[in-house]
Design a protein around this motif. Structure first.
Motif, PDB file in Angstrom:
ATOM      1  N   PRO A 465     -31.366   3.948 -20.685  1.00 28.01           N
ATOM      2  CA  PRO A 465     -32.618   3.845 -19.908  1.00 28.01           C
ATOM      3  C   PRO A 465     -33.749   3.319 -20.772  1.00 28.01           C
ATOM      4  O   PRO A 465     -34.059   3.868 -21.822  1.00 28.01           O
ATOM      5  N   MET A 466     -34.345   2.228 -20.330  1.00 30.38           N
ATOM      6  CA  MET A 466     -35.449   1.613 -21.073  1.00 30.38           C
ATOM      7  C   MET A 466     -36.443   0.990 -20.100  1.00 30.38           C
ATOM      8  O   MET A 466     -36.045   0.373 -19.111  1.00 30.38           O
ATOM      9  N   ALA A 467     -37.686   1.158 -20.380  1.00 31.22           N
ATOM     10  CA  ALA A 467     -38.782   0.413 -19.739  1.00 31.22           C
ATOM     11  C   ALA A 467     -38.660   0.334 -18.221  1.00 31.22           C
ATOM     12  O   ALA A 467     -38.315   1.305 -17.558  1.00 31.22           O
ATOM     13  N   GLU A 468     -38.926  -0.855 -17.702  1.00 28.80           N
ATOM     14  CA  GLU A 468     -39.013  -1.052 -16.255  1.00 28.80           C
ATOM     15  C   GLU A 468     -37.655  -0.849 -15.596  1.00 28.80           C
ATOM     16  O   GLU A 468     -36.633  -1.355 -16.052  1.00 28.80           O
ATOM     17  N   TRP A 482     -30.562   6.894  -9.857  1.00 27.47           N
ATOM     18  CA  TRP A 482     -29.513   7.908 -10.005  1.00 27.47           C
ATOM     19  C   TRP A 482     -29.599   9.012  -8.957  1.00 27.47           C
ATOM     20  O   TRP A 482     -28.691   9.841  -8.855  1.00 27.47           O
ATOM     21  N   GLU A 483     -30.649   9.035  -8.179  1.00 28.10           N
ATOM     22  CA  GLU A 483     -30.721   9.990  -7.058  1.00 28.10           C
ATOM     23  C   GLU A 483     -29.723   9.603  -5.967  1.00 28.10           C
ATOM     24  O   GLU A 483     -29.303  10.449  -5.181  1.00 28.10           O
ATOM     25  N   VAL A 517     -33.865  13.654 -20.578  1.00 27.67           N
ATOM     26  CA  VAL A 517     -33.881  14.813 -19.684  1.00 27.67           C
ATOM     27  C   VAL A 517     -35.301  15.141 -19.234  1.00 27.67           C
ATOM     28  O   VAL A 517     -35.492  15.799 -18.208  1.00 27.67           O
ATOM     29  N   LYS A 518     -36.315  14.680 -19.991  1.00 28.38           N
ATOM     30  CA  LYS A 518     -37.710  14.951 -19.600  1.00 28.38           C
ATOM     31  C   LYS A 518     -38.058  14.228 -18.303  1.00 28.38           C
ATOM     32  O   LYS A 518     -38.919  14.682 -17.543  1.00 28.38           O
ATOM     33  N   ASN A 519     -37.406  13.091 -18.041  1.00 29.46           N
ATOM     34  CA  ASN A 519     -37.725  12.289 -16.853  1.00 29.46           C
ATOM     35  C   ASN A 519     -36.593  12.297 -15.831  1.00 29.46           C
ATOM     36  O   ASN A 519     -36.550  11.440 -14.959  1.00 29.46           O
ATOM     37  N   LEU A 520     -35.700  13.279 -15.937  1.00 25.86           N
ATOM     38  CA  LEU A 520     -34.509  13.290 -15.087  1.00 25.86           C
ATOM     39  C   LEU A 520     -34.587  14.446 -14.097  1.00 25.86           C
ATOM     40  O   LEU A 520     -34.829  15.593 -14.493  1.00 25.86           O
ATOM     41  N   THR A 521     -34.402  14.144 -12.824  1.00 24.87           N
ATOM     42  CA  THR A 521     -34.325  15.224 -11.844  1.00 24.87           C
ATOM     43  C   THR A 521     -32.936  15.843 -11.901  1.00 24.87           C
ATOM     44  O   THR A 521     -31.991  15.254 -12.437  1.00 24.87           O
ATOM     45  N   TYR A 522     -32.803  17.031 -11.319  1.00 26.33           N
ATOM     46  CA  TYR A 522     -31.501  17.697 -11.349  1.00 26.33           C
ATOM     47  C   TYR A 522     -30.469  16.928 -10.526  1.00 26.33           C
ATOM     48  O   TYR A 522     -29.293  16.864 -10.889  1.00 26.33           O
ATOM     49  N   GLY A 583     -27.877  21.385 -23.461  1.00 29.22           N
ATOM     50  CA  GLY A 583     -26.796  22.025 -22.702  1.00 29.22           C
ATOM     51  C   GLY A 583     -26.681  21.538 -21.270  1.00 29.22           C
ATOM     52  O   GLY A 583     -25.585  21.519 -20.702  1.00 29.22           O
ATOM     53  N   TRP A 584     -27.784  21.128 -20.676  1.00 28.94           N
ATOM     54  CA  TRP A 584     -27.790  20.642 -19.287  1.00 28.94           C
ATOM     55  C   TRP A 584     -26.711  19.576 -19.079  1.00 28.94           C
ATOM     56  O   TRP A 584     -25.916  19.662 -18.131  1.00 28.94           O
ATOM     57  N   LEU A 585     -26.662  18.569 -19.946  1.00 29.33           N
ATOM     58  CA  LEU A 585     -25.676  17.501 -19.796  1.00 29.33           C
ATOM     59  C   LEU A 585     -24.437  17.721 -20.665  1.00 29.33           C
ATOM     60  O   LEU A 585     -23.374  17.158 -20.378  1.00 29.33           O
ATOM     61  N   ALA A 586     -24.576  18.540 -21.731  1.00 25.38           N
ATOM     62  CA  ALA A 586     -23.439  18.726 -22.644  1.00 25.38           C
ATOM     63  C   ALA A 586     -22.452  19.764 -22.131  1.00 25.38           C
ATOM     64  O   ALA A 586     -21.228  19.578 -22.247  1.00 25.38           O
ATOM     65  N   GLU A 587     -22.941  20.855 -21.564  1.00 24.67           N
ATOM     66  CA  GLU A 587     -22.048  21.957 -21.171  1.00 24.67           C
ATOM     67  C   GLU A 587     -21.005  21.533 -20.139  1.00 24.67           C
ATOM     68  O   GLU A 587     -19.825  21.884 -20.266  1.00 24.67           O
ATOM     69  N   PRO A 588     -21.368  20.766 -19.098  1.00 24.53           N
ATOM     70  CA  PRO A 588     -20.329  20.344 -18.146  1.00 24.53           C
ATOM     71  C   PRO A 588     -19.232  19.495 -18.787  1.00 24.53           C
ATOM     72  O   PRO A 588     -18.067  19.595 -18.395  1.00 24.53           O
ATOM     73  N   ILE A 589     -19.582  18.682 -19.777  1.00 25.06           N
ATOM     74  CA  ILE A 589     -18.604  17.776 -20.397  1.00 25.06           C
ATOM     75  C   ILE A 589     -17.826  18.468 -21.509  1.00 25.06           C
ATOM     76  O   ILE A 589     -16.597  18.437 -21.549  1.00 25.06           O
TER      77      ILE A 589
END
Length: 841
Positions: A465-468, A482-483, A517-522, A583-589
């Protein structure tokens, strides 16, 4: 009290007057505005010396006469609250100096021989730095210090008179000392007692006394200035601290780090600047009434519950910090922070990162089918001949000049791996396979094949993920990114295209690189995990056997440290943030196939209490099986370390949703971009990952820091690289972390300004000193002992004969051609010789 302190080995330092003038003296004489006060103060001091002198070695006549004179009698901001203006303020100061001198001479003449103590006066000061390094501004800074500290220090420590800058600027406002008075005041201090902290520098310093220059909280520079200005006196810091909010209870992290900064600066002044500092005192022991600030701030090492009946008293975290600091007598080097010697295993991946490689698909001149002639008579230029064309030859990778330049720089660095990201939005502009940018795909093919040709392993990320539009195709970004669940399938199709076209040359794949993760919704995170898993399984089933590569996801993993090391609540906050950030993205994997229990529990609690309505989606059992284990290694990007606490201190840096306060240790090194340089944070992160996810192979896929234009030889980045790599070595050798590789961020300043190991100026790449230091570490495979000989075979080959043939394909083909031509020639000669022979017969 004094006797008991001496029994306990605690040295009393006693101040005779700390703004507690008897009210009758104020009412009857006008307080320090009266010339009668010095004699009365002498009488009071004599009483104290007679009663208490046997127990006291250090006496202070008065505390902070600047504040007493200026704000007690000039501005009226402090007791006794007389608004007499500058003239009365300067008169009060005149009498304070006379009173101090009388008391010093009294002790010196009558009590020193028997009591053997020392007498001084506690002077407060700010520190000021010039707005610009011009002679005028520097003189204004000197004037600022003269008008506050020099006002009292110069008469006592130099010549008995006020600073020249005051006398020339104030004229008749400033009283004058007689020659006898000057001699009487001069030298009336046995040491320099200094008070430095928030009260003067940021609360009670009038703005006009800054003379349009800049305040600073540099205690080290002030100590050096005092040493230089006043003939290197012995200095006793009798008051120093900062403050925290009145609502802060026992975990006062902000106070700890200010305290740490001031004490560190004192140590530096002693060790590096030769300043004679012999004592340090924290202000203060207990929370209390803070004059014009009331109870709105706290400065004590002990917390007082002012609302309780018995005013309960409890030690704070700062008390524990200061207690341990005293036990160690400063900051002795910690064994765990000392660099170690050793090397990484043979085959360790040494890499560098570029967000996106420089793509230049301009056709080579050799691909131009037109015919040109030289106009030697008129224009002196090439002229295209209309209607005449040469045959068009096939494109070759050597046609791309940009590739050759980038690879030559990589070779100069001696890296074994190069990590970059593809541009999904450029390869598939419409987000599906209906339109494919074949020119760009061919460019990427050439780039990775040329990397392999020079023995550099490509490490390729499918998406970063970068810029525009976050580098998503516009159509996908427009309809929810990604929604939208359809993005998952679109990513799988894109991944397959890349595996087909580039997989023969790419041995390490990253599906998704550093999702923020700061700009990612669940919901977006949920779909992103499924997209990664689909791409991993696609590679595993259809391409792994033939292409023999590895594939995983790369997560940003900065370390999170509890701000108060003694606080259980701060530790809980740090653990929570690690789960939300990593852990949000690491634990499932890498874990159980689902989100962390801590994360789901916290969200459930917050949603029920505050009605936030932020819910983590749930995976079906099939989705859990799809995601769990979809990795070949753990790739992480690590840049810095963050301090967190639970006490709310700064609203701008407080996350109400996660109930976390972000803090800063002001003693840490920081880059120009304010990134903290905390090498041990990398080792802690690697140990944490091992404890969470077992002995998984780990790659530090990006680690770096910004620099500034004025940073000479980018020394900070040199320190950063060697320190972080050394911490990685500790994780490998001491903690048995299965570390497989380390990549520095970033390749050059053109694609990542201020982060590059190569500067980019006027279309030229120049290696920085940090690149040369990194190359040296690579060549040594770490930090070998001086006497050690590092021997790593360039390549371990199970079939030497096979390797011989593989590495000499072109040569063997040429030899085979010569051999076949030779056989054919011999055959033809033999054949025609026989025919000629039969003809003559």
């Amino acid at each position: 009290l004094l006797a008991r302190l001496r029994e306990l080995g605690v040295e009393p330092v006693v101040t005779l007057y700390h703004w507690d003038l008897p009210q009758r003296l104020q009412d009857a004489y006008g307080g320090w505005a009266s010339p009668l006060l010095p004699a009365l103060f002498r009488d009071y001091a004599e009483l104290c010396f007679r009663h208490f002198g046997a127990h006291v070695r250090y006496w202070l006549t008065m505390d902070n006469p600047y504040v007493v004179a200026w704000h007690g009698y000039g501005t009226g901001r402090l007791p006794p609250g007389v608004r007499g203006g500058p003239r009365l303020g300067y008169r009060a100061a005149h009498h304070l100096l006379q009173a101090h001198a009388k008391v010093w001479h009294l002790y010196n003449d009558h009590f020193r021989p028997t009591q053997r103590g020392k007498v001084s006066i506690a002077l407060s000061s700010h520190w000021i730095k010039p707005q610009n390094m011009t002679e005028k501004n520097i003189k204004e800074c000197q004037k600022s210090l003269d008008f506050v500290l020099g006002w009292f220090a110069k008469p006592i420590f130099i010549d008995g008179d006020y600073p020249e800058s005051m006398r020339s600027n104030l004229s008749s406002l400033l009283p004058e000392f007689s020659e006898a008075e000057k001699k009487y005041i001069k030298g009336t201090a046995d040491f320099f007692a200094l008070s430095f902290g928030a009260t003067l520098s940021f609360q009670l310093l009038d703005s006009h006394m800054k003379f349009q220059q800049l305040e600073s909280i540099s205690l080290r520079q002030l100590l050096y200035w005092i040493s230089s200005e006043y003939n290197n006196p012995q200095i006793f810091i009798v008051e120093n601290s900062w403050f925290v909010s009145g609502s802060t209870k026992r975990d006062d992290a902000k106070y700890i780090y200010y305290l740490k900064k001031f004490i560190m600066e004192t140590l530096k002044a002693i060790r590096y600047d030769g300043v004679d500092v012999f004592g340090y005192t924290v202000w203060s022991l207990l929370d209390g009434f803070e004059w014009h600030r009331g109870y709105s701030i706290r400065r004590g090492l002990f917390y007082i519950d002012f609302q309780s009946h018995d005013k309960k008293l409890m030690p704070k975290s700062s008390f524990l910090f200061y207690q341990k600091l005293i036990e160690k007598n400063g900051f002795p080097p910690l064994p765990e922070n000392q660099p170690i010697e050793g090397v990484f295993p043979c085959g360790f991946a040494w890499g560098v990162v570029d967000n996106y490689i420089q793509v230049d698909t301009t056709p080579s001149q050799f691909l131009d089918p037109n015919v040109y002639v030289w106009d030697v008579h008129q224009t002196k230029q090439l002229i295209k001949v209309d209607g005449v064309f040469t045959s068009r030859r096939k494109r070759h990778c050597v046609d791309f000049a940009a590739i050759r330049l980038q690879i030559s720089l990589l070779q100069e660095m001696h890296v074994t791996h190069f990590h970059f990201s593809l541009k999904w939005s450029s390869i598939l502009p419409l987000g599906n396979l209906s339109v494919i940018n074949h020119t760009l795909v061919h460019y990427y093919q050439c780039f990775v094949s040329e990397l392999l040709r020079v023995n550099i392993t490509p490490v390729v990320a499918l998406w970063q993920p970068m810029a525009e539009n976050q580098e998503l195709p516009a159509s996908l970004a427009k309809y929810g990114a990604w929604e939208n669940p359809e993005t998952v399938q679109a990513f799988a199709e894109y991944a397959k295209l890349c595996f087909i076209n580039l997989g023969d040359h790419v041995k390490i794949w990253i599906t998704i690189n550093e999702p923020s993760v700061k700009n990612l919704t669940y919901t977006a995170g949920h779909n992103l995990l499924k997209a990664h898993a689909k791409a991993w399984h696609l590679y595993d089933k259809e391409f792994r056997r033939s292409q023999k590569g590895k594939i995983s996801i790369a997560l940003q993993a900065d370390w999170v440290e509890p701000a108060c090391p003694f606080s259980r609540k701060d530790q809980e906050v740090a653990d929570r943030i690690l789960e939300f950030d990593i852990g949000w993205l690491a634990e499932p994997i890498f874990g159980n196939g689902d989100y962390p229990h801590t994360m789901r529990g916290w969200l459930h609690q917050r949603n029920s209490v505050d009605l936030y309505n932020f819910h983590l989606p749930y995976f079906s059992e099939d989705e859990k099986k799809l995601i769990q284990g979809s990795f070949d290694f753990f790739a992480l990007s690590h840049y810095t370390t963050t301090l967190v606490g639970w006490e709310k201190e700064d609203a701008l840096k407080y996350d109400h949703y996660l109930e976390v306060q972000m803090l800063n240790d002001i003693t840490w090194l920081h880059s120009p971009g304010r990134a903290a340089v905390v090498p041990w944070g990398l080792r802690k992160m690697l140990k944490w990952l091992k404890s969470k996810y077992g002995d998984v192979p780990i790659y530090v896929m990006a680690n770096g820091i910004d620099d500034g234009q004025n940073m000479m030889h980018d020394k900070l980045r040199v320190y950063y690289i060697q320190s972080y790599v050394n911490e990685a070595l500790k994780a490998y050798t001491l903690d048995n972390v299965n570390l497989q590789g380390y990549f520095i961020y970033s390749f050059n300043d053109k694609t990542a300004p201020k982060y590059g190991l190569y500067s980019y100026v006027a279309n030229q790449y120049e290696p920085k000193p940090s690149m040369k230091r990194y190359r040296e570490i690579i060549d040594n495979n770490g930090f070998p002992r001086p006497e050690a000989e590092v021997l790593c075979p360039e390549e371990t080959v199970s079939c030497p004969e096979c390797h011989f043939f593989r590495s000499r394909k072109s040569l063997l083909a040429f030899v085979a051609f010569i051999f076949v031509a030779f056989i054919v020639t011999i055959f033809l000669i033999s054949y025609y010789s026989r025919r000629v022979g039969r003809r003559y017969k």
